[in-house]
Scaffold this active site. Structure first.
Site, PDB file in Angstrom:
ATOM      1  N   HIS A   3      11.403   0.193  18.284  1.00  0.00           N
ATOM      2  CA  HIS A   3      11.871  -1.105  17.787  1.00  0.00           C
ATOM      3  C   HIS A   3      11.562  -2.248  18.743  1.00  0.00           C
ATOM      4  CE1 HIS A   3      13.855   1.388  14.883  1.00  0.00           C
ATOM      5  NE2 HIS A   3      14.571   0.418  14.362  1.00  0.00           N
ATOM      6  N   ASP A  47      -7.440   2.364  -9.825  1.00  0.00           N
ATOM      7  CA  ASP A  47      -6.760   3.577  -9.357  1.00  0.00           C
ATOM      8  C   ASP A  47      -6.213   3.414  -7.945  1.00  0.00           C
ATOM      9  OD1 ASP A  47      -7.250   5.662 -11.541  1.00  0.00           O
ATOM     10  OD2 ASP A  47      -9.257   4.867 -11.247  1.00  0.00           O
ATOM     11  N   PHE A  59       8.868  -4.928  12.810  1.00  0.00           N
ATOM     12  CA  PHE A  59       8.471  -4.485  11.482  1.00  0.00           C
ATOM     13  C   PHE A  59       7.586  -5.503  10.765  1.00  0.00           C
ATOM     14  CE2 PHE A  59      11.985  -1.885  12.890  1.00  0.00           C
ATOM     15  CZ  PHE A  59      11.205  -0.762  13.112  1.00  0.00           C
ATOM     16  N   ASN A  95     -10.073   4.413 -14.660  1.00  0.00           N
ATOM     17  CA  ASN A  95     -11.384   5.067 -14.803  1.00  0.00           C
ATOM     18  C   ASN A  95     -11.473   6.346 -13.994  1.00  0.00           C
ATOM     19  OD1 ASN A  95     -12.061   4.281 -12.146  1.00  0.00           O
ATOM     20  ND2 ASN A  95     -12.915   2.335 -12.867  1.00  0.00           N
ATOM     21  N   GLY A 121      -8.475  -8.224  -2.454  1.00  0.00           N
ATOM     22  CA  GLY A 121      -9.472  -7.386  -1.802  1.00  0.00           C
ATOM     23  C   GLY A 121      -8.790  -6.234  -1.086  1.00  0.00           C
ATOM     24  N   PRO A 122      -7.933  -6.539  -0.110  1.00  0.00           N
ATOM     25  CA  PRO A 122      -7.157  -5.469   0.513  1.00  0.00           C
ATOM     26  C   PRO A 122      -6.265  -4.830  -0.550  1.00  0.00           C
ATOM     27  CG  PRO A 122      -7.153  -7.438   1.882  1.00  0.00           C
ATOM     28  CD  PRO A 122      -7.724  -7.826   0.545  1.00  0.00           C
ATOM     29  N   LEU A 123      -6.527  -3.595  -0.876  1.00  0.00           N
ATOM     30  CA  LEU A 123      -5.966  -3.002  -2.088  1.00  0.00           C
ATOM     31  C   LEU A 123      -4.451  -2.907  -2.044  1.00  0.00           C
ATOM     32  CD1 LEU A 123      -8.890  -0.533  -2.512  1.00  0.00           C
ATOM     33  CD2 LEU A 123      -8.277  -2.331  -4.129  1.00  0.00           C
ATOM     34  N   HIS A 160     -19.621   3.002  -8.630  1.00  0.00           N
ATOM     35  CA  HIS A 160     -18.588   2.099  -8.116  1.00  0.00           C
ATOM     36  C   HIS A 160     -19.116   0.916  -7.317  1.00  0.00           C
ATOM     37  CE1 HIS A 160     -14.881   0.819  -6.137  1.00  0.00           C
ATOM     38  NE2 HIS A 160     -15.511   0.934  -4.988  1.00  0.00           N
ATOM     39  N   HIS A 200     -12.541  -6.131  -5.662  1.00  0.00           N
ATOM     40  CA  HIS A 200     -13.983  -5.856  -5.542  1.00  0.00           C
ATOM     41  C   HIS A 200     -14.679  -5.965  -6.893  1.00  0.00           C
ATOM     42  CE1 HIS A 200     -11.797  -2.107  -6.300  1.00  0.00           C
ATOM     43  NE2 HIS A 200     -12.837  -1.745  -7.000  1.00  0.00           N
ATOM     44  N   GLU A 209       8.870  -4.127   3.966  1.00  0.00           N
ATOM     45  CA  GLU A 209       8.370  -5.280   4.710  1.00  0.00           C
ATOM     46  C   GLU A 209       7.002  -5.747   4.203  1.00  0.00           C
ATOM     47  OE1 GLU A 209       9.303  -2.386   6.056  1.00  0.00           O
ATOM     48  OE2 GLU A 209      11.189  -2.844   7.086  1.00  0.00           O
TER      49      GLU A 209
END
Lengths: 737, 737
Positions: free
Chosen positions: A527, A193, A491, A223, A152-154, A303, A102, A463
């Site tokens: 499973h 973070d 999984f 930060n 983007g996806p942290l 932010h 971001h 995974e």
């Protein structure tokens, strides 16, 4: 907030990790002269105001961290990283990953300043605009010049970075010689973070330490702010440096990350210097202030929102800039970075010389290396796939079939890199004489070791990291690596965010997903996938292929290898499956679906899929014997491949205008309504029973399926084919929810 | 491998964490007398042979760790845990979670020995059998007596356990008084090496340390073996104890975990003693040998397969048992555990007295507590949901509507516990005067603090842990907590394995998933869900509800609260949506789909969904104005709820026998084929643009939709309704893949 660069640089050196202490003669030093200090000061001021302006114009975006990280960017792009703005794809470039995606303006602005030609000021200004040709999306995207991976996806960016660092280690161990070094780039990864909270990052951090990837540097923009407030809301008392050290990393601290360019450069150079930092990735904990210069500096408000005209003016005042002017980048600033482009061109030229010298000494290895730098397959893969006649005719688990197909490929293709999330004994992906990817000094207690040239990866029970790090391998350079992952299909729900990012980035990968239905048996409903195929069949740019026997498995791999811009999941059985050499067809798989058993007099089409083909074939026999009903069978391993066929082909396969279709699959029926009038499927989770009993428990027997099919045919005889439209029938009544 | 219990117990004490050192007078001691030592010895021997036998009978299962962990089980069930075999649901019982669920025989065998009446020896023998009524599935399942949560997918059990420990802290802070303690149970969680690799566990470990959950004990079965081999294959050089300490945990070591019952008991008692172990969860690192006694002891081969007749005999010889006898449990063994049942009954009786005394002093608080122990809703939730007239009529983001509905519920219902994965400013789940769930001593730098009675949870950027830990909260006791989670819908892909486990376990939860389509805008394709709804619509026992306005959002919550055995995802928009007070209906939502705008003369049904309802309504107007076509509109917020309706209702809503149907949704069409003849949907990933522009970019305009719809109607006029069967049309040609 005085620019305390000079003062704090020695402190940063003092904080260097244990290996760097004790006055090692290799200690790096770095000092800016007075001119440079002034230049750095101007760059920092203008850069920060620019970021505020870019967010202000369309009243949105993420200014705070990009402003906080400005000094880090100067250290990286001006003083440390080896890259070529004139050729963003220069093979041996250092890789930079912005895991806190971001903050993309941070990267975009430095790409602009260092001279990436597509990143014009006009383009910078397209951030958050309506321009459909913007190369400044809300998060960095791999399609754009100078961007290594889409983030983007942290948490995933850092996993990608670990994968990139693995790629370097593997190539270096494969091609470099004592006197020739053709791959020796570093990977730098910026995190915030958040990345230290996401599980996928924590998995990747463990692996980087385990593999001793000393060519990897993680820069932590510390930060202490996330969306909700200060980080201590969700992480109090954790000693992150101690944690990183315990995970095998070297840790360096920078107290004044907003201004101490010298300290950051020293830390980065130390990290790169393998003579002092051998065998440990480096974590640089850089303390910064989010939204520095604004009224909300250090606050969560800094932010993810524009600051408003008043605070933007305030920021400019604080940084000594004209409050009336926007997007100011003086010539002085461009001049400061003007050496980046020629420097990069020189780097690449020097590297080309190195490659040429390597070629002169090692022509064969060089030839393969060149093929791989071009992303070309280093051998004729088609000849490596067994012919139909070479497969067993006795019942065979398709996970075993996958081994029969994939293992010769892996043995023969130096670009294939095969891993498993701790399921080596189950997924059958080990080929004779495989070498593990491991640090060469590793001596495990089980005696299985390896070296960096190894192409078999033990990912551990991780995974998500496996998928995300494989994206890093694939992104090193298009086609240089073809990652193969493996686990139980269930999984791949853990791995899904990584698989998705691979599909989104057009990164080829082959995911070997075994134990793919209730047939997996005793392990039970946790499973047994029921709904997961629906996700992957709906996911754009992904092939989910469920072969019914060995021949179809060969087809699945053929399709997967040909899909150079698309990841593939090959979905395989735990249990033995009958083989259908007379019916099954690898080229049929490439069409997604095909006629498996034709019958011009058919009353019904049975669609068989993967492990459940057996039931379709048996039910067909019973229908004829017991119900006097004739059925044809369509094998349907891949919906996406079928969708790409012509309408004529589709009609010729399904013949829906003539007969009703019933699909037999032990998954949720969702999506099959496009191709079938009725489904014999699952509407609940599974049950722990031996595989054959689990099928029985859920009504998957030829008897019951034939009965249900007969009912459908009768219904059609009574009410006509058209009565089926809009009333998809769920015919499995054994355990309906 | 001598039973060195006595020798190593002092070593274990010496290894106690810093708070326990320095000769604290609170140091626990525990010594077995000679009789007990002999009894323990017999139990260990017979237990281990029993496990080997149970796997041998059907040639499968996971014997190794269960055998290795036997001494741990004795310490827990015989000497430490407070539970009642006669009433597995005793409210204040200690919770035990087997995060390494594949070792389920460990738990099953102790449930049998301690007298859980359903767990007969016959049932134990049903492990891996064809018995459909087995309560010994391949992984523990919550439906069965004595099992707190279903485990198996690695890493999630420990996250559940952290949730269970939170539940205790919250209830204790809410109901206990200085003189009355009605909730004070501990949570014990067994993990293996794998759980320390899975990201979800690493997320949960951070949170347990942050929240200082000193009522949580994790027992690490450290056998250094996973499927692929020794753990150093994938985790070399990590100092797990240092890592756990750095995360705020007390760490204790047990060297001889196979035999040192005394040492384990001392460690467990120390962990429970809050006077010496205040403010830190406890991690007991217990070194064991997988498959102890077998020929493959300490090897990966000991993990997941039966040992074969020869080695089973060998095991019996090693443990001094008769090789000819199987399933031997002598009276001595049962006698050893015979006090567990009466002890549990006494515990429960004593607790009931405590609750009664509490009731005498605090009748009102007691009344609510009793309701909650019964899992009943502590207030009239229906009266808390705003009436239609109370909603705004101006365009409103449905994430805001969700706040309007959920916040009064959260304020009024003491069982609701609401959290967010660091998206407080985005998800609107904060109600006036909410109190955060935090350790009471926490003092954050942003000034937002709380205490354990708080019901607002900052989960951090840990979506998977949020979902898995919420399962723990919900599993504490059915209905005592109603967890509400929140994040962007896209990141429910990270959370998906946890959401699935909630659905599988029939645990109610409400997941607030905002930013649910390409309308989320600038954040781009990484944040724009396309395929994710297909997963959740296919997932058994889950409601995925996508309301189109505030009134429908009220309906979504009504349905979610009523679904006491089912989790719900409420899928919400970032952007403002027009409100449809004249058309929208909360009871309509409860039916899954309903007629939104009727027209007896309609040529077409438009199915509108969630944020895209707006386009359906606008297209309807244009169809009439520009194309002279009449359309009716069906609102379709939830497929699963609609499926539960009668065939008559379904036909009355869809009227597919009369008119064609076109669904308008900016997702992959997969699954809509059941209800519609054509889809105006997405077949690629999204694009970073402002929300309205993103819709335009992908062809979502009333104009284009009306045109496509008109084409469909024309087609039907030319070729008849029946021509649509089996040829689902993808009508959005803007950006087809």
């Amino acid at each position: 907030m005085a620019p305390g660069a000079v003062e704090t640089a020695p402190a940063a050196i003092a904080a260097l990790g244990s290996k760097l202490q004790n006055g090692s003669s290799n200690n790096q030093t770095f000092t800016l002269n007075e001119t440079e200090k002034k230049q750095v000061d101007v760059v920092l001021r203008q850069f920060r105001c620019l970021i505020a302006d870019l967010c202000e114009q369309f009243k949105g975006g993420h200014p705070g961290s990009a402003m906080g990280m400005a000094a880090i960017g100067i250290a990286l792009w001006k003083y440390v990283m080896r890259y070529s703005p004139a050729n963003a794809d220069y093979f041996n470039r250092d890789r930079f990953v912005l895991s806190n995606g971001h903050t993309c303006l941070f990267q975009y602005a430095f790409l602009h300043l260092t001279g990436y030609s597509s990143m014009t000021l006009e383009q910078l200004k397209s951030y958050h605009s309506s321009r459909t040709d913007s190369i400044c999306p809300g998060h960095p995207e791999i399609e754009n010049e100078g961007i290594e991976v889409t983030t983007g996806p942290l948490g995933q960016g850092i996993a990608n970075a670990v994968g990139l660092a693995m790629a370097t280690k593997n190539l270096a161990a494969t091609y470099n010689t004592e006197s020739h070094s053709v791959v020796d780039n570093m990977t730098y990864c910026m995190i915030g973070d958040a990345c230290l909270q996401e599980g996928v990052a924590l998995e990747a951090i463990q692996l980087a330490g385990h593999w001793k990837l000393d060519n990897l540097v993680v820069l932590y923009d510390n930060n202490q702010i996330t969306c909700d407030g200060s980080v201590d809301l969700v992480n109090s008392g954790e000693d992150v440096n101690a944690k990183m050290r315990a995970s095998g990393w070297t840790v360096l601290d920078i107290d004044d990350g907003c201004y101490n360019v010298e300290g950051i450069v020293v830390a980065l150079k130390s990290a790169r210097d393998s003579s002092v930092n051998k065998g440990r990735p480096t974590f640089i904990n850089i303390h910064t202030i989010i939204g520095i210069g604004s009224k909300v500096a250090g606050d969560a408000k800094a932010h993810g929102a524009a600051y408003g005209a008043e605070d933007v003016a305030n920021i400019k005042r604080n940084f000594g800039m004209d409050t009336e002017k926007s997007f100011v980048l003086d010539k002085e600033v461009y001049d400061f970075f003007s050496d980046c482009r020629p420097r990069g061109e020189a780097l690449e030229a020097e590297w080309k010389d190195r490659v040429a010298a390597f070629g002169a000494s090692f022509p064969e290895r060089h030839a393969e290396f060149v093929l791989r730098t071009k992303g070309q397959c280093p051998a004729d893969w088609r000849s490596l796939i067994p012919a139909k006649e070479q497969f067993p005719t006795a019942p065979t688990p398709s996970r075993k079939s996958a081994g029969l197909v994939c293992n010769p490929l892996a043995a023969g293709l130096s670009n294939m890199i095969v891993g498993t999330a701790d399921l080596s004994p189950s997924v059958n992906m080990i080929w004779p004489n495989k070498v593990d990817f491991q640090h060469p000094d590793l001596r495990t207690s089980c005696g299985i070791n390896g070296n960096y040239s190894g192409r078999y990866i033990h990912w551990g029970i991780r995974e998500h990291a496996m998928a995300a790090m494989s994206n890093g391998l694939a992104a090193f350079n298009k086609g240089t690596f073809l990652p193969v992952t493996s686990s139980f299909f269930m999984f791949y729900l853990y791995a899904a965010p990584g698989v998705r990012m691979g599909a989104l980035q057009h990164l080829q990968a082959i995911h070997i997903a075994t134990h793919d239905s209730i047939g997996t048996g005793e392990d039970g409903p946790t499973h047994q996938p029921i709904e997961l195929a629906a996700l992957y069949r709906a996911m754009p740019n992904l092939l989910y292929i469920r072969p019914c026997d060995s021949e179809e498995t060969a087809g699945a791999f053929t399709a997967a290898i040909q899909a150079t811009n698309t990841p593939t999941i090959v979905s395989l059985s735990r249990q033995a499956l009958p083989q259908f050499p007379a019916q099954s067809s690898r080229t049929g798989v490439e069409h997604g679906a095909y006629v498996f058993i034709e019958d011009d007099q058919a009353d019904l089409t049975l669609i068989g899929v993967g492990s459940e083909m057996k039931f379709a074939v048996e039910a067909r026999d019973l229908l004829r014997e017991k119900h006097n009903i004739r059925a044809r069978i369509v094998s349907f391993p891949c919906q996406r491949l079928f969708e790409a066929q012509s309408r004529e082909y589709k009609r010729s396969v399904l013949q829906h205008q003539r007969v009703p279709a019933l699909v037999v699959e032990a998954y949720a029926a969702n999506g099959w309504e496009r191709y079938a009038d009725a489904g014999y499927s699952m509407s609940t989770f599974g049950h722990s029973l031996p595989g054959a009993d689990a099928y029985k428990f859920f009504g998957f027997t030829a008897d019951k399926i034939a009965e249900a099919a007969a009912g459908l045919v009768e219904d059609v005889k009574a009410n006509g084919l058209n009565s089926l439209r809009g009333e998809f029938r769920d015919l499995n009544t054994a355990r309906q929810h």
